[in-house]
Structure formats: C-alpha cells, structure tokens
Scaffold this motif. Structure first.
Motif, PDB file in Angstrom:
ATOM      1  N   GLU A 104       0.814  -1.196   0.000  1.00  0.00           N
ATOM      2  CA  GLU A 104       0.000   0.000   0.000  1.00  0.00           C
ATOM      3  C   GLU A 104       0.857   1.260   0.000  1.00  0.00           C
ATOM      4  OE1 GLU A 104      -3.266  -0.105   2.666  1.00  0.00           O
ATOM      5  OE2 GLU A 104      -3.603   2.063   2.422  1.00  0.00           O
ATOM      6  N   MET A 105       1.923   1.199   0.805  1.00  0.00           N
ATOM      7  CA  MET A 105       2.825   2.362   0.819  1.00  0.00           C
ATOM      8  C   MET A 105       3.496   2.550  -0.545  1.00  0.00           C
ATOM      9  SD  MET A 105       4.854   2.241   4.407  1.00  0.00           S
ATOM     10  CE  MET A 105       4.760   0.543   4.869  1.00  0.00           C
ATOM     11  N   LEU A 106       3.901   1.443  -1.125  1.00  0.00           N
ATOM     12  CA  LEU A 106       4.605   1.523  -2.408  1.00  0.00           C
ATOM     13  C   LEU A 106       3.683   2.043  -3.514  1.00  0.00           C
ATOM     14  CD1 LEU A 106       6.665  -1.820  -2.353  1.00  0.00           C
ATOM     15  CD2 LEU A 106       7.509   0.496  -1.928  1.00  0.00           C
ATOM     16  N   ARG A 107       2.412   1.644  -3.447  1.00  0.00           N
ATOM     17  CA  ARG A 107       1.479   2.063  -4.497  1.00  0.00           C
ATOM     18  C   ARG A 107       1.249   3.564  -4.486  1.00  0.00           C
ATOM     19  NH1 ARG A 107      -1.603  -2.737  -3.399  1.00  0.00           N
ATOM     20  NH2 ARG A 107      -2.824  -1.504  -1.952  1.00  0.00           N
ATOM     21  N   ARG A 108       1.432   4.174  -3.318  1.00  0.00           N
ATOM     22  CA  ARG A 108       1.199   5.618  -3.224  1.00  0.00           C
ATOM     23  C   ARG A 108       2.293   6.422  -3.916  1.00  0.00           C
ATOM     24  NH1 ARG A 108       0.690   6.073   2.677  1.00  0.00           N
ATOM     25  NH2 ARG A 108      -0.663   4.292   3.030  1.00  0.00           N
ATOM     26  N   SER A 109       3.381   5.759  -4.244  1.00  0.00           N
ATOM     27  CA  SER A 109       4.462   6.496  -4.892  1.00  0.00           C
ATOM     28  C   SER A 109       4.473   6.158  -6.379  1.00  0.00           C
ATOM     29  CB  SER A 109       5.788   6.131  -4.245  1.00  0.00           C
ATOM     30  OG  SER A 109       6.734   5.787  -5.211  1.00  0.00           O
ATOM     31  N   SER A 110       5.148   6.991  -7.138  1.00  0.00           N
ATOM     32  CA  SER A 110       5.185   6.725  -8.573  1.00  0.00           C
ATOM     33  C   SER A 110       6.470   5.995  -8.966  1.00  0.00           C
ATOM     34  CB  SER A 110       5.072   8.045  -9.330  1.00  0.00           C
ATOM     35  OG  SER A 110       6.113   8.897  -8.905  1.00  0.00           O
ATOM     36  N   LYS A 111       7.273   5.642  -7.988  1.00  0.00           N
ATOM     37  CA  LYS A 111       8.533   4.956  -8.308  1.00  0.00           C
ATOM     38  C   LYS A 111       8.255   3.546  -8.829  1.00  0.00           C
ATOM     39  CE  LYS A 111      11.343   8.167  -6.743  1.00  0.00           C
ATOM     40  NZ  LYS A 111      11.966   8.361  -5.459  1.00  0.00           N
ATOM     41  N   PRO A 112       9.045   3.100  -9.790  1.00  0.00           N
ATOM     42  CA  PRO A 112       8.840   1.738 -10.299  1.00  0.00           C
ATOM     43  C   PRO A 112       9.115   0.694  -9.217  1.00  0.00           C
ATOM     44  CG  PRO A 112      10.649   2.849 -11.465  1.00  0.00           C
ATOM     45  CD  PRO A 112      10.097   3.829 -10.495  1.00  0.00           C
ATOM     46  N   VAL A 113       8.212  -0.277  -9.131  1.00  0.00           N
ATOM     47  CA  VAL A 113       8.346  -1.341  -8.139  1.00  0.00           C
ATOM     48  C   VAL A 113       8.392  -2.684  -8.868  1.00  0.00           C
ATOM     49  CG1 VAL A 113       7.187  -2.544  -6.234  1.00  0.00           C
ATOM     50  CG2 VAL A 113       7.104  -0.034  -6.364  1.00  0.00           C
ATOM     51  N   ILE A 114       9.364  -3.490  -8.526  1.00  0.00           N
ATOM     52  CA  ILE A 114       9.447  -4.834  -9.092  1.00  0.00           C
ATOM     53  C   ILE A 114       9.205  -5.822  -7.964  1.00  0.00           C
ATOM     54  CG2 ILE A 114      10.996  -6.524 -10.141  1.00  0.00           C
ATOM     55  CD1 ILE A 114      12.345  -3.863 -11.343  1.00  0.00           C
ATOM     56  N   VAL A 115       8.172  -6.621  -8.123  1.00  0.00           N
ATOM     57  CA  VAL A 115       7.835  -7.574  -7.072  1.00  0.00           C
ATOM     58  C   VAL A 115       8.554  -8.894  -7.353  1.00  0.00           C
ATOM     59  CG1 VAL A 115       5.983  -8.804  -5.885  1.00  0.00           C
ATOM     60  CG2 VAL A 115       5.581  -6.500  -6.808  1.00  0.00           C
ATOM     61  N   ALA A 116       9.355  -9.338  -6.406  1.00  0.00           N
ATOM     62  CA  ALA A 116      10.041 -10.611  -6.589  1.00  0.00           C
ATOM     63  C   ALA A 116       9.675 -11.517  -5.433  1.00  0.00           C
ATOM     64  CB  ALA A 116      11.563 -10.385  -6.620  1.00  0.00           C
ATOM     65  N   MET A 117       9.166 -12.681  -5.783  1.00  0.00           N
ATOM     66  CA  MET A 117       8.834 -13.621  -4.730  1.00  0.00           C
ATOM     67  C   MET A 117       9.968 -14.622  -4.619  1.00  0.00           C
ATOM     68  SD  MET A 117       5.311 -15.496  -3.976  1.00  0.00           S
ATOM     69  CE  MET A 117       4.528 -14.335  -2.912  1.00  0.00           C
ATOM     70  N   ASN A 118      10.566 -14.628  -3.460  1.00  0.00           N
ATOM     71  CA  ASN A 118      11.770 -15.435  -3.231  1.00  0.00           C
ATOM     72  C   ASN A 118      11.394 -16.849  -2.773  1.00  0.00           C
ATOM     73  OD1 ASN A 118      14.486 -16.029  -2.947  1.00  0.00           O
ATOM     74  ND2 ASN A 118      14.611 -15.170  -0.874  1.00  0.00           N
ATOM     75  N   LYS A 119      12.376 -17.699  -2.785  1.00  0.00           N
ATOM     76  CA  LYS A 119      12.248 -19.078  -2.304  1.00  0.00           C
ATOM     77  C   LYS A 119      11.312 -19.904  -3.182  1.00  0.00           C
ATOM     78  CE  LYS A 119      12.991 -17.152   2.314  1.00  0.00           C
ATOM     79  NZ  LYS A 119      12.677 -17.119   3.743  1.00  0.00           N
ATOM     80  N   ILE A 120      11.198 -19.506  -4.463  1.00  0.00           N
ATOM     81  CA  ILE A 120      10.404 -20.290  -5.412  1.00  0.00           C
ATOM     82  C   ILE A 120      11.345 -21.331  -6.007  1.00  0.00           C
ATOM     83  CG2 ILE A 120       9.000 -20.201  -7.513  1.00  0.00           C
ATOM     84  CD1 ILE A 120       7.738 -18.803  -5.126  1.00  0.00           C
ATOM     85  N   ASP A 121      11.560 -22.395  -5.260  1.00  0.00           N
ATOM     86  CA  ASP A 121      12.462 -23.409  -5.773  1.00  0.00           C
ATOM     87  C   ASP A 121      11.788 -24.756  -5.942  1.00  0.00           C
ATOM     88  OD1 ASP A 121      12.237 -23.608  -3.047  1.00  0.00           O
ATOM     89  OD2 ASP A 121      14.244 -22.820  -2.675  1.00  0.00           O
ATOM     90  N   ASN A 122      10.459 -24.762  -5.794  1.00  0.00           N
ATOM     91  CA  ASN A 122       9.761 -25.967  -6.244  1.00  0.00           C
ATOM     92  C   ASN A 122       8.405 -25.587  -6.821  1.00  0.00           C
ATOM     93  OD1 ASN A 122       7.486 -26.484  -4.364  1.00  0.00           O
ATOM     94  ND2 ASN A 122       9.133 -26.495  -2.839  1.00  0.00           N
ATOM     95  N   PRO A 123       7.929 -26.391  -7.774  1.00  0.00           N
ATOM     96  CA  PRO A 123       6.743 -26.014  -8.560  1.00  0.00           C
ATOM     97  C   PRO A 123       5.515 -25.740  -7.697  1.00  0.00           C
ATOM     98  CG  PRO A 123       7.775 -28.009  -9.431  1.00  0.00           C
ATOM     99  CD  PRO A 123       8.493 -27.695  -8.168  1.00  0.00           C
ATOM    100  N   LYS A 124       5.462 -26.354  -6.548  1.00  0.00           N
ATOM    101  CA  LYS A 124       4.274 -26.177  -5.714  1.00  0.00           C
ATOM    102  C   LYS A 124       4.083 -24.721  -5.296  1.00  0.00           C
ATOM    103  CE  LYS A 124       4.956 -29.602  -2.913  1.00  0.00           C
ATOM    104  NZ  LYS A 124       5.173 -30.294  -1.722  1.00  0.00           N
ATOM    105  N   ARG A 125       5.220 -24.035  -5.209  1.00  0.00           N
ATOM    106  CA  ARG A 125       5.121 -22.655  -4.726  1.00  0.00           C
ATOM    107  C   ARG A 125       4.821 -21.664  -5.835  1.00  0.00           C
ATOM    108  NH1 ARG A 125      10.264 -22.789  -0.798  1.00  0.00           N
ATOM    109  NH2 ARG A 125       9.477 -24.319   0.672  1.00  0.00           N
ATOM    110  N   SER A 134      -1.937  -9.813  -7.076  1.00  0.00           N
ATOM    111  CA  SER A 134      -3.027  -9.111  -6.394  1.00  0.00           C
ATOM    112  C   SER A 134      -2.540  -7.844  -5.707  1.00  0.00           C
ATOM    113  CB  SER A 134      -3.653 -10.044  -5.350  1.00  0.00           C
ATOM    114  OG  SER A 134      -2.699 -10.265  -4.324  1.00  0.00           O
ATOM    115  N   LEU A 135      -1.238  -7.716  -5.556  1.00  0.00           N
ATOM    116  CA  LEU A 135      -0.714  -6.520  -4.887  1.00  0.00           C
ATOM    117  C   LEU A 135      -0.790  -5.288  -5.782  1.00  0.00           C
ATOM    118  CD1 LEU A 135       2.397  -8.156  -3.179  1.00  0.00           C
ATOM    119  CD2 LEU A 135       0.300  -7.402  -2.056  1.00  0.00           C
TER     120      LEU A 135
END
Ligand code: GDP
Length: 437
Positions: A104-125, A134-135
């Motif tokens: 929510e805080m990030l959306r209020r700014s106009s700075k580019p945001v790159i969302v990276a989801m870490n620990k994706i090391d198996n297909p289930k995740r 959704s963010l």
C-alpha cells in the motif's frame, strides 16, 4: 547514478539477494531477523548499466523501534531516496498482511516497483507467485536467491526501470558543481553555511528528487559554484534514523553529480578509514579532488604543522598526491577564502587538453631516457604514439607493441611526465594502453 533498494518484511531474504546481486559469494545468512550486516550498499552493474544497490534490511538491525514502525520507515525512506524498488516477498509463506501493508505504501508512490517472490524453488510454490499479482504491480516474478533462479530476469527488469541519467558529466553551463563530503561532524554543514551565508544563495530543487533535496547556487568571489546537496548538510539526523543510513548513498550521488569534490577531514582526527575511502572514491569517479583539513583552529599554532600533515597525507595516500590540500576553519572562517579560487583551478585542470606536440615531445625526448618495462626475456614495451582521447578527466591513450608489458610503475612514471607537461593539479589522469594493430 541511480539507486535501487530492496525492501520487504524481515527474513524474506533481502540480504541474501543483496549479496547475490552484487556478485559476492552467498553470505551465510541465518534465519534470525536482524542479523548484523557488514555492508548496506554497493555499486553494481548489469548489462552495462551501473547503479547503487541498498540493502534496507540493515535498518531492522540498527533500530531499537518496533518492527512495524521500522519497516514503514524503511519503505518510506526507500521511496524517497531510490529510483527503483525491489519488493521482496517470501514464497514459502505467500502474500501476507505485512506484505499488503508495504504494498500500500509503495502504491502511493510513482517509483517503479518490481515484485520478486523469493524461495520459489519448487513447482508447488509457483501459485504463490500468481497471488503476488493481487498486490497491484505490473512486474512480478518468482526467484530463488539460494538456487540462483530468476536472478538474471530480475536484473533485466531492474535496469530497464532505471531512469535516464541526468545531464552528462562535462556539460558546461559555467557553474562549477562542488560537493562537500566527509564523515559526520567534520564540519560540512558549518562550511556549507559559511559559504552560502556570506553570499546571496539561490536554492534550486534537483529535478526528479524530493523537495528537501536542493542544490545551492552561490557566487564565491568571482566563481559561480553550485553546492551539491548531501545528507546531513542542513538537517541533523539521529544515528538510528534511516536517513543516516541513506546518507552514504546520498554522498556518493552528490559526488557523481559534481565536477569537484572537497573531502573534508577533522584536523584532530585525520585520515580515518572512511576519509581514505571517500578520497579514493572521488578519484575512482574521475572527479576533481581537494582535500580539506578543517578545525584548524583546534591545533596548536606550530609553524611546520601544515608541512607535517601534508607529508602524512602524501605518505598514506601516495596515489592522490595530485590533490591540493586546504587548511581551514569553518568556525572562525580562517582559510575559507582560499577555497573558491582553488575549486576553480581544479575545475579547469580537469578539463585541460594537452597539445599533441607536447605529447609527441614526451615520447621523443622523455621516454627516450626511460627504462621500459619488459617481459624478462628480452622483449620491451615500445610506445609508438599517444593521444589525449578525452577530458573530464583527462584521458590519454598510448599505442604500444604489447599492452601486457606496461606495468604499474611505468604507468605511474608516465603520469608524472604528463603532469609535468600541463597543470593537472586536483584532477585524476587516466592512462590507457592499446596495441597498435
Ligand atoms: P557535519 O556533520 O560534517 O556537517 O559537521 P558540523 O558542521 O555539524 O560540525 C560538527 C561540529 O564541529 C559542530 O559542533 C561544529 O560547531 C564544529 N565545527 C565545525 N567546524 C569547525 C571548526 O573549524 N573548528 C571548530 N573548533 N569546530 C568546528
């Protein structure tokens, strides 16, 4: 240079990602929030683009405040000081309420945001990655810092989001850009205020930055100077404040934007590691360098003290012996009047171009008598011709038979000869060797 920050909840892997992105071997990062970090920012490069990377995780460990507040401040500072934000999530947990709050805080700014989801090391995740959309940010990717998955893609996204750099170095609008940098408490703001106080100052916001980052145009004697804003100049911050934490990055940015940097030291505490690192950084950036010894009034009046200190600095920083020294007291004002003409001279020297005839003379007359480096098997370096390829800083190319033969000590001697041909006081000089085809 642009600044990229990694933000996120504690323990999502910010420091590991930081280490991975700056190309260091993966540090051992324990699964404990707030493990101490040795390094909070670093310069890195991807695809030919350079940027500063900030590991905001350091704020967590430095601050005594409750986590929620700390993270909020961490994110707000990142938004203020950085050009691109990497928002790191934990793929084991998926999107949490804490992530939503940050988003929510990030959306209020106009700075580019790159969302990276870490620990994706198996297909289930991998489904968790989809949840991250959704963010509300465009760029979302799954990565695994530990397994090195997706890091290249992340860097691609980061560099494509970097803003275009401002005016290139060397553009001449007749105003000399000066940064006054140094450790906390060496007297930067005192000097700053003295300089702007004695003359009429025009405050100009820097495009693309927040309102409280301002450069100050001032006429000092007959020199027009733009004093670069650096952290802590006009406003004091507490040590546990993230502002303090960003002050290093701000300092580096100020150096980048300037023609000449005055590295200020405290006369009663000379040549600390931090002082030395700053000076070397200015040299590395190719900026004009002036070494300032402040608080001169605190030293006992001794006639040879200037010489003693000069020798000490030359001794400890031999590669920076081209940098002029200025002894001053921001408090009493003593010596300050010598700064503007010095700044002006260093500025000019950094733009100096040697005549080709002088360079040729160097080759013909001086190098004749020089012992040329060799490979120990009878092959010696031969210099055919030389040219000054560039200014800001002056850059010379020597065309030779085999550049591998040119060693450090020969390069140092060449630099000395070049400095004897023209006044390059305060300016770094670059020397390159190229094989003649
Ligand atoms: P900054 O953190 O580098 O901006 O340093 P400040 O300008 O805030 O100065 C830190 C402290 O040193 C303050 O108490 C100043 O009054 C003091 N100070 C600054 N310059 C001088 C100086 O030339 N002589 C003396 N004696 N004190 C100074």
């Amino acid at each position: 240079m642009s600044v990229v920050a990694i933000v996120g909840r504690p323990n999502v892997g910010k420091s590991s990602l930081f280490n991975r992105l700056i190309g260091r071997k993966l540090a051992i990062v324990e699964d404990i929030p707030g493990v101490t970090r040795d390094r909070l920012y670093a310069e890195t490069e991807w695809d030919g683009k350079r940027f500063y990377l900030v590991d905001t995780g350091g704020i967590e460990s430095a601050s005594p405040h409750p986590f929620q507040d700390v993270i909020a401040r961490q994110v707000q500072m990142a938004l203020k000081e950085c050009d691109v934000v990497i928002f790191l999530l934990d793929g084991k947990e998926g999107v949490t309420a804490g992530d939503e709050a940050i988003a929510e805080m990030l959306r209020r700014s106009s700075k580019p945001v790159i969302v990276a989801m870490n620990k994706i090391d198996n297909p289930k995740r991998e489904d968790n990655v989809l949840d991250a959309y959704s963010l509300g940010f465009h760029t979302v990717m799954g990565i695994s810092v530990e397994h090195g998955i997706g890091i290249g893609d992340l860097l691609d996204s980061v560099v494509s989001a970097l803003p275009d750099e401002g005016e290139p170095d060397g553009t001449d609008d007749g105003v000399i850009k000066l940064s006054v940098v140094g450790r906390p408490n060496v007297g930067k703001s005192s000097l700053f205020n003295r300089l702007i106080g004695q003359e009429r100052a025009v405050v100009s916001p820097i495009p693309g930055t927040t309102r409280d980052t301002v450069d100050v145009d001032v006429r000092l004697g007959d020199v027009d100077v733009r004093l670069m804003d650096t952290a802590g100049m006009r406003r004091k911050s507490r040590v546990d404040d993230p502002l303090e934490y960003y002050s290093v990055v701000r300092t580096l940015k100020a150096i980048d934007r300037s023609d000449v940097s005055l590295v200020l030291m405290d006369a009663t505490e000379l040549l600390t590691e931090q002082d030395k690192r700053l000076m070397l950084h200015v040299e590395e950036r190719g900026k004009g360098l002036i070494i300032g010894v402040n608080k001169w009034d605190l030293l006992p009046p001794r006639e040879d003290l200037g010489d003693v200190i000069r020798d000490q600095i030359r001794d400890q920083m031999p590669t920076l012996s081209y940098a002029p020294l200025i002894f001053l007291s921001a408090k009493t004002g003593r010596g300050v009047h010598r700064l503007p003409p010095l700044v002006s001279r260093v500025y000019e020297n950094r733009r100096r171009r040697l005549k080709t005839s002088d360079l040729n003379r160097l080759l013909r007359d001086t190098l004749e008598f020089e012992r040329m480096p060799g490979d120990g098997k009878g092959r010696y370096l031969k210099v055919y011709y030389a040219t000054q390829a560039d200014t800001v800083p002056p850059t010379f190319i020597f065309f030779v038979n085999d550049r591998d033969l040119a060693d450090r000590s020969f390069t140092r001697r060449l630099e000395k000869h070049i400095r004897a041909l023209g006044d390059f006081e305060g300016s770094p000089v670059r020397i390159w060797f190229r094989n003649r085809d």
